[in-house]
Design a protein around this motif. Structure first.
Motif, PDB file in Angstrom:
ATOM      1  N   ASP A   1      -6.345   3.906  -8.945  1.00 18.77           N
ATOM      2  CA  ASP A   1      -5.783   5.256  -8.886  1.00 18.77           C
ATOM      3  C   ASP A   1      -6.585   6.122  -9.848  1.00 18.77           C
TER       4      ASP A   1
ATOM      5  N   ASN B   1      -8.529  10.597  -4.746  1.00 18.78           N
ATOM      6  CA  ASN B   1      -7.352   9.937  -5.306  1.00 18.78           C
ATOM      7  C   ASN B   1      -7.645   8.473  -5.649  1.00 18.78           C
ATOM      8  N   TYR B   2      -8.303   7.799  -4.714  1.00 19.78           N
ATOM      9  CA  TYR B   2      -8.527   6.356  -4.908  1.00 19.78           C
ATOM     10  C   TYR B   2     -10.007   6.005  -4.846  1.00 19.78           C
TER      11      TYR B   2
ATOM     12  N   ARG C   1      -2.658  14.642  -2.556  1.00 21.21           N
ATOM     13  CA  ARG C   1      -2.295  14.892  -3.955  1.00 21.21           C
ATOM     14  C   ARG C   1      -3.247  15.899  -4.608  1.00 21.21           C
TER      15      ARG C   1
ATOM     16  N   THR D   1      -6.209  11.927  -0.570  1.00 27.06           N
ATOM     17  CA  THR D   1      -4.851  12.063  -0.042  1.00 27.06           C
ATOM     18  C   THR D   1      -4.451  13.526  -0.278  1.00 27.06           C
TER      19      THR D   1
ATOM     20  N   ASN E   1       0.962   4.027  -2.904  1.00 24.33           N
ATOM     21  CA  ASN E   1       0.625   5.412  -2.563  1.00 24.33           C
ATOM     22  C   ASN E   1       1.745   6.372  -2.980  1.00 24.33           C
TER      23      ASN E   1
ATOM     24  N   LEU F   1      -4.518   4.147   3.285  1.00 25.80           N
ATOM     25  CA  LEU F   1      -4.116   4.955   2.118  1.00 25.80           C
ATOM     26  C   LEU F   1      -4.358   6.447   2.317  1.00 25.80           C
ATOM     27  N   GLY F   2      -5.377   6.792   3.093  1.00 25.54           N
ATOM     28  CA  GLY F   2      -5.715   8.212   3.254  1.00 25.54           C
ATOM     29  C   GLY F   2      -7.023   8.366   4.003  1.00 25.54           C
TER      30      GLY F   2
ATOM     31  N   LEU G   1       0.833  -1.209   0.000  1.00 22.59           N
ATOM     32  CA  LEU G   1       0.000   0.000   0.000  1.00 22.59           C
ATOM     33  C   LEU G   1       0.864   1.253   0.000  1.00 22.59           C
ATOM     34  N   ASP G   2       1.911   1.256   0.840  1.00 22.97           N
ATOM     35  CA  ASP G   2       2.771   2.446   0.920  1.00 22.97           C
ATOM     36  C   ASP G   2       3.467   2.706  -0.412  1.00 22.97           C
TER      37      ASP G   2
ATOM     38  N   GLY H   1       2.611   4.739  -7.287  1.00 25.28           N
ATOM     39  CA  GLY H   1       1.690   4.128  -8.239  1.00 25.28           C
ATOM     40  C   GLY H   1       2.386   2.976  -8.943  1.00 25.28           C
TER      41      GLY H   1
END
Ligand code: AKG
Ligand code: FE2
Length: 324
Positions: free
Chosen positions: A273, A161-162, A304, A302, A56, A107-108, A52-53, A59
């Motif tokens: 994504d 984001n996701y 982003r 997130t 994130n 993830l966020g 996951l990290d 990608g």
């Protein structure tokens, strides 16, 4: 196994033990539920945490991460596939809802959105996706017709984001593949001229089929020129000049050329994504027998691209703000 798929079957017992510490009625207090889920994300098996990290941070070329073999209940222990939403407030936590929220928390920020047009579903973090006989043709409740390539909430200033989709039941015939088209794969198929046009041309997204005024300017490609984000909606984006029309068509073709079907089956969790792939869904036949395809969906923000400005909490409802 490609790096975009993680086999979680070896961790089933560990994951079930984690999920068993979550509140058993999530909708009784969603904020508390999401806080617990986020805490549990720190205790995910190391391979998952690292996967996951890494996703994130960097990608991948496919634009998605697929977790397979998660501990879904045996089919006869699941409730019937819903025929209406929202889910009953007192419904017991399902394993694939638990997985959705723990992974989302890793993830966020799990987030609910006001979409800015009569939301077809209630405004909540935890969506249910299942076929309905009278589905709006652009909605995920369709079955007979293909759901065309799109970016979720691309008209929203705080586009998530996701998109997380977890599967309690696949479709009977194994046809309802989620279709993904990755910009990292499609970009090499586009000439420099077309790329420039997609960055700089004038494209309009109509986000409410019932209101001709409900439009935003959209940029099919934006961000880093060498590794751009994509925003696409085959049914709702238009252009006027011949150059813009041709560029949009080239992008549509390139995304189709790299299309990958991801067939979700019980125990799968797909992380899309939403900045790097356009997605859709293949047609399938629903049987209306209580065992139709059933996914759980949640959006994650997130930091982003301006999704956050500080002070947000998991579980927040983001008011509508049109993209500029
Ligand atoms: O059902 C799927 O696989 C995708 C659904 C979807 O894209 C949506 O509801 O926006
Ligand atoms: Fe979607």
């Amino acid at each position: 196994m490609p790096s975009s798929i993680i086999d979680c079957a070896p961790y089933q017992a560990e994951l079930l033990a984690l999920a068993s510490t979550l509140p058993t009625v999530p909708r009784a207090d969603l904020y508390a539920f999401f806080e617990d889920a986020k805490r549990l994300a720190e205790r995910l098996p190391q391979e998952l945490r690292d996967g996951l990290d890494d996703f994130n941070a960097h990608g991948n070329a496919d634009g998605y991460l697929l977790l397979r073999g998660l501990p879904v209940e045996p089919d006869d222990e699941l409730p019937a596939t819903p025929a209406s939403s929202p889910a009953p407030a007192d419904r017991q936590l399902l394993n694939m809802e638990a997985m959705l929220c723990v992974v989302g928390g890793g993830l966020g920020l799990l987030t609910a959105y006001d979409q800015g047009y009569g939301n077809r579903r209630s405004i909540t973090v935890l969506h249910e996706l299942y076929p309905t006989p009278e589905a709006h043709p652009l909605s995920g409740s369709t079955s007979k017709t293909q759901l065309e390539f799109h970016t979720d909430l691309s008209h929203h200033a705080h586009q998530p984001n996701y998109i997380l989709l977890s599967c309690s039941r696949g479709d009977h015939e194994g046809k309802a593949a989620t279709l993904v088209g990755s910009i990292r794969k499609a970009l090499p198929l586009l000439s420099d001229e077309v790329r420039d046009q997609l960055f700089e041309g004038k494209f309009t997204l109509r986000y409410d089929a019932t209101d001709p005024e409900a439009t935003v300017r959209t940029r099919p490609l934006y961000g880093d020129r060498s590794d751009p984000y994509v925003s696409f909606n085959r049914s709702c984006v238009s252009a006027e000049t011949p150059q813009d029309v041709a560029a949009l068509s080239a992008l549509s073709t390139a995304l189709t050329d790299v299309i990958e079907p991801v067939l979700l089956t019980r125990g799968d969790l797909l992380i899309i994504d939403n900045f790097r792939i356009a997605h859709g869904r293949a047609p399938f036949t629903a049987r209306w027998d209580g065992k139709d395809r059933w996914l759980h969906r949640a959006y994650v923000r997130t930091d982003r691209n301006g999704q956050l400005s500080g002070g947000e909490r998991a579980g927040d409802v983001v008011p509508f703000a049109a993209r500029r």
